[in-house]
Design an enzyme around this catalytic site. Structure first.
Site, PDB file in Angstrom:
ATOM      1  N   GLU A 217     -13.894 -51.623  12.047  1.00 48.20           N
ATOM      2  CA  GLU A 217     -13.154 -50.266  11.482  1.00 48.20           C
ATOM      3  C   GLU A 217     -14.177 -48.788  12.422  1.00 48.20           C
ATOM      4  O   GLU A 217     -15.304 -48.652  11.772  1.00 48.20           O
ATOM      5  CB  GLU A 217     -13.414 -50.124  10.033  1.00 48.20           C
TER       6      GLU A 217
ATOM      7  N   ARG B  52      -2.903 -47.797  -0.897  1.00 50.31           N
ATOM      8  CA  ARG B  52      -2.814 -46.039  -2.070  1.00 50.31           C
ATOM      9  C   ARG B  52      -4.042 -45.280  -1.276  1.00 50.31           C
ATOM     10  O   ARG B  52      -3.309 -44.358  -1.861  1.00 50.31           O
ATOM     11  CB  ARG B  52      -2.760 -46.502  -2.890  1.00 50.31           C
ATOM     12  N   GLY B  53      -4.795 -45.309  -1.359  1.00 48.15           N
ATOM     13  CA  GLY B  53      -5.422 -44.246  -1.265  1.00 48.15           C
ATOM     14  C   GLY B  53      -6.867 -44.341  -2.862  1.00 48.15           C
ATOM     15  O   GLY B  53      -6.023 -45.362  -3.740  1.00 48.15           O
TER      16      GLY B  53
ATOM     17  N   ALA C 156       0.372 -48.890  -2.838  1.00 47.90           N
ATOM     18  CA  ALA C 156       0.549 -49.574  -1.634  1.00 47.90           C
ATOM     19  C   ALA C 156       1.358 -50.475  -1.339  1.00 47.90           C
ATOM     20  O   ALA C 156       2.496 -50.363  -0.232  1.00 47.90           O
ATOM     21  CB  ALA C 156      -0.550 -50.376  -0.828  1.00 47.90           C
TER      22      ALA C 156
ATOM     23  N   LYS D 179       2.445 -57.258  -2.486  1.00 47.12           N
ATOM     24  CA  LYS D 179       2.437 -56.184  -1.208  1.00 47.12           C
ATOM     25  C   LYS D 179       3.101 -57.221   0.147  1.00 47.12           C
ATOM     26  O   LYS D 179       3.479 -56.688   0.749  1.00 47.12           O
ATOM     27  CB  LYS D 179       0.649 -55.457  -0.657  1.00 47.12           C
TER      28      LYS D 179
ATOM     29  N   GLN E 217     -12.097 -55.706   0.973  1.00 43.81           N
ATOM     30  CA  GLN E 217     -13.597 -54.829   0.889  1.00 43.81           C
ATOM     31  C   GLN E 217     -14.093 -55.736   1.273  1.00 43.81           C
ATOM     32  O   GLN E 217     -15.077 -57.009   1.500  1.00 43.81           O
ATOM     33  CB  GLN E 217     -12.942 -54.903  -0.787  1.00 43.81           C
TER      34      GLN E 217
ATOM     35  N   LYS F  83     -21.154 -45.962  13.613  1.00 38.09           N
ATOM     36  CA  LYS F  83     -22.547 -46.259  14.597  1.00 38.09           C
ATOM     37  C   LYS F  83     -22.356 -48.105  15.092  1.00 38.09           C
ATOM     38  O   LYS F  83     -22.759 -48.770  13.821  1.00 38.09           O
ATOM     39  CB  LYS F  83     -23.793 -46.590  13.430  1.00 38.09           C
TER      40      LYS F  83
HETATM   41  P1  FAD Z   1      -3.034 -50.937  -4.267  1.00 38.49           P
HETATM   42  O1  FAD Z   1      -2.979 -51.344  -3.608  1.00 38.49           O
HETATM   43  O2  FAD Z   1      -1.682 -49.877  -4.464  1.00 38.49           O
HETATM   44  O3  FAD Z   1      -3.822 -51.200  -5.667  1.00 38.49           O
HETATM   45  C1  FAD Z   1      -4.639 -50.103  -5.954  1.00 38.49           C
HETATM   46  C2  FAD Z   1      -4.452 -50.900  -7.654  1.00 38.49           C
HETATM   47  O4  FAD Z   1      -3.017 -50.589  -8.076  1.00 38.49           O
HETATM   48  C3  FAD Z   1      -4.590 -52.460  -8.050  1.00 38.49           C
HETATM   49  O5  FAD Z   1      -5.902 -52.197  -9.244  1.00 38.49           O
HETATM   50  C4  FAD Z   1      -4.033 -52.957  -8.481  1.00 38.49           C
HETATM   51  O6  FAD Z   1      -4.197 -54.183  -8.997  1.00 38.49           O
HETATM   52  C5  FAD Z   1      -2.978 -51.834  -8.700  1.00 38.49           C
HETATM   53  N1  FAD Z   1      -1.252 -52.048  -9.063  1.00 38.49           N
HETATM   54  C6  FAD Z   1      -0.553 -52.100  -7.992  1.00 38.49           C
HETATM   55  N2  FAD Z   1       0.999 -52.496  -7.940  1.00 38.49           N
HETATM   56  C7  FAD Z   1       0.268 -52.486  -8.806  1.00 38.49           C
HETATM   57  C8  FAD Z   1       2.016 -52.210 -10.091  1.00 38.49           C
HETATM   58  N3  FAD Z   1       3.310 -52.069  -9.437  1.00 38.49           N
HETATM   59  N4  FAD Z   1       1.854 -51.626 -11.396  1.00 38.49           N
HETATM   60  C9  FAD Z   1       0.972 -51.443 -11.682  1.00 38.49           C
HETATM   61  N5  FAD Z   1      -0.378 -51.395 -11.021  1.00 38.49           N
HETATM   62  C10 FAD Z   1      -0.938 -52.055  -9.589  1.00 38.49           C
HETATM   63  N6  FAD Z   1      -8.878 -45.614   1.552  1.00 38.49           N
HETATM   64  C11 FAD Z   1      -8.661 -43.890   2.388  1.00 38.49           C
HETATM   65  O7  FAD Z   1      -9.102 -43.161   1.785  1.00 38.49           O
HETATM   66  N7  FAD Z   1      -8.736 -44.160   3.831  1.00 38.49           N
HETATM   67  C12 FAD Z   1      -8.999 -45.163   4.370  1.00 38.49           C
HETATM   68  O8  FAD Z   1      -8.523 -45.414   5.289  1.00 38.49           O
HETATM   69  C13 FAD Z   1      -8.781 -46.897   3.391  1.00 38.49           C
HETATM   70  N8  FAD Z   1      -8.987 -48.148   3.723  1.00 38.49           N
HETATM   71  C14 FAD Z   1      -9.418 -49.104   3.436  1.00 38.49           C
HETATM   72  C15 FAD Z   1      -9.778 -50.379   3.971  1.00 38.49           C
HETATM   73  C16 FAD Z   1      -9.711 -51.250   3.151  1.00 38.49           C
HETATM   74  C17 FAD Z   1     -10.114 -52.791   3.556  1.00 38.49           C
HETATM   75  C18 FAD Z   1      -9.796 -51.683   2.253  1.00 38.49           C
HETATM   76  C19 FAD Z   1     -10.220 -53.097   1.298  1.00 38.49           C
HETATM   77  C20 FAD Z   1      -9.629 -49.947   1.199  1.00 38.49           C
HETATM   78  C21 FAD Z   1      -9.580 -48.796   2.171  1.00 38.49           C
HETATM   79  N9  FAD Z   1      -9.345 -47.461   1.596  1.00 38.49           N
HETATM   80  C22 FAD Z   1      -9.690 -46.441   1.868  1.00 38.49           C
HETATM   81  C23 FAD Z   1     -10.022 -47.504  -0.328  1.00 38.49           C
HETATM   82  C24 FAD Z   1      -8.555 -48.120  -0.902  1.00 38.49           C
HETATM   83  O9  FAD Z   1      -7.577 -46.577  -0.722  1.00 38.49           O
HETATM   84  C25 FAD Z   1      -9.056 -48.025  -2.055  1.00 38.49           C
HETATM   85  O10 FAD Z   1      -9.840 -49.259  -2.617  1.00 38.49           O
HETATM   86  C26 FAD Z   1      -7.686 -47.128  -3.489  1.00 38.49           C
HETATM   87  O11 FAD Z   1      -8.726 -47.231  -4.660  1.00 38.49           O
HETATM   88  C27 FAD Z   1      -6.684 -48.572  -3.191  1.00 38.49           C
HETATM   89  O12 FAD Z   1      -5.954 -49.281  -2.179  1.00 38.49           O
HETATM   90  P2  FAD Z   1      -4.948 -49.906  -2.375  1.00 38.49           P
HETATM   91  O13 FAD Z   1      -3.963 -49.968  -0.980  1.00 38.49           O
HETATM   92  O14 FAD Z   1      -5.952 -51.419  -2.196  1.00 38.49           O
HETATM   93  O15 FAD Z   1      -4.204 -50.070  -3.749  1.00 38.49           O
END
Ligand code: FAD
Length: 317
Positions: A18, A124-125, A144, A199, A210, A305
């Site tokens: 990445e 989700r971000g 997400a 998802k 992560q 890097k």
């Molecule tokens: P989700 O899957 O939506 O989950 C978020 C939280 O909500 C979790 O606690 C989950 O348990 C909970 N949840 C999900 N669905 C529901 C529901 N229906 N009801 C209640 N709770 C729910 N961030 C960036 O800004 N840019 C990036 O490029 C980026 N790349 C990443 C790449 C990887 C591999 C990883 C692991 C993370 C990355 N992140 C990035 C960080 C990520 O955006 C954050 O960790 C964010 O807080 C959660 O994203 P998610 O897609 O896992 O969220």
């Protein structure tokens, strides 16, 4: 080609990584030249992160503060195109719910499809630093899983507005994030896995984790994910520690633990160079064990890097 096809075709563990877009005002040349040595390990795909807007405060002569929204690292889509052109490998843009309306997401996906991107990591971000919790845009996605649903809908020719008469079907392969040490907002691992499953049920075809420093946590996570009925490939995320500052920053930012054995070694370090050497050794050992267990790919968080990742990959591939 789709990530799932790369994984299916692979005879052994793949190498992938990445990168981050450069800070606004910096050129792409340095980034592309920087990652070029990593092509020695034949990565079938490279992920490009997406960085949403941040708020900065500008002080005016009258003392008033103006809140300004700015993106410090724009350019994800352009970098994907540049990577595909230059290295002839797949680029995987990260796509966020945060900062996007559904309409903007649809348009972004159309752009990605037109430039030949076949894979996206749907996330989700986080909330912008100045805001305490994640708030979706009006008419944006909350989670997400909803973003995955929209992308898969477009793969079926479904667009937002009914007046779109001919729904050209995109064909994106969608990846999502998984957390071996639990997402920080989830009250329990079981809760987190329920929504990871959502998802996948909505159409995600692979999971990237992560970063983690304790392989046992990853193995347990895989076990729990499988027990939850999720069968898609799980790609472990690897991040070597390289500076003294990261020893406290990584746990604070990513809600993860550093194992005692690693901490014992890190506590002896006085300089970043010493930390880097420990970090590289630790990652090599982690990667060797993960490969032995047959993980589909080792996915490195390079922070753009390449030198540290190169040293580790040289010992593995
Ligand atoms: P989700 O899957 O939506 O989950 C978020 C939280 O909500 C979790 O606690 C989950 O348990 C909970 N949840 C999900 N669905 C529901 C529901 N229906 N009801 C209640 N709770 C729910 N961030 C960036 O800004 N840019 C990036 O490029 C980026 N790349 C990443 C790449 C990887 C591999 C990883 C692991 C993370 C990355 N992140 C990035 C960080 C990520 O955006 C954050 O960790 C964010 O807080 C959660 O994203 P998610 O897609 O896992 O969220």
């Amino acid at each position: 080609m789709k990530i799932t096809e790369h994984l299916k075709e692979a005879k052994s563990t793949l190498f992938s990584f990445e990168i981050l877009p450069p800070l606004k005002g910096q050129s792409l040349k340095e980034l592309l030249e920087g990652i070029s040595p990593l092509m020695d390990f034949k990565p079938p795909f490279v992920d490009v992160t997406y960085h949403r807007e941040e708020f900065i405060y500008k002080k005016h002569p009258n003392g008033l503060l103006e809140k300004i929204s700015t993106k410090k690292r724009p350019g994800t889509v352009g970098i994907c195109a540049a990577i595909m052109n230059r290295f002839h490998i797949d680029a995987v843009p990260h796509l966020l719910c945060g900062g996007f309306t559904k309409e903007e997401t649809e348009n972004a996906l159309i752009d990605l499809n037109f430039i030949g991107v076949e894979n996206v990591l749907a996330l989700r971000g986080d909330a912008p630093k100045a805001e305490g919790r994640f708030i979706p845009e009006p008419n944006g996605h909350h989670f997400a899983s909803e973003l995955v649903q929209q992308i898969i809908g477009m793969n079926a020719g479904k667009y937002l507005h009914e007046e779109t008469e001919i729904g050209f079907q995109t064909d994106f392969c969608v990846g999502v994030a998984g957390y071996p040490e639990k997402h920080f907002e989830a009250p329990s691992m079981k809760f987190d896995l329920k929504y990871l499953k959502e998802k996948v049920d909505n159409g995600a075809e692979y999971i990237v984790t992560q970063m983690f420093f304790d392989n046992e946590k990853f193995f347990k996570f895989v076990e729990d994910v499988r027990a939850a009925g999720i069968t898609v490939p799980i790609i472990p995320g690897i991040k070597p520690i390289t500076t003294l500052g990261q020893i406290t920053m990584l746990p604070r930012t990513f809600f993860l633990d550093l194992p005692d054995d690693l901490m014992d070694e890190l506590e002896k370090c006085k300089t970043n160079q010493e930390v880097k050497e420990v970090g590289i050794e630790w990652s090599i050992a982690q990667c060797k064990e993960l490969v032995e267990r047959g993980v589909p790919s080792l996915h490195f968080y390079t922070m753009s890097k390449a030198d540290t990742t190169y040293k580790i990959a040289k010992e593995i591939f």
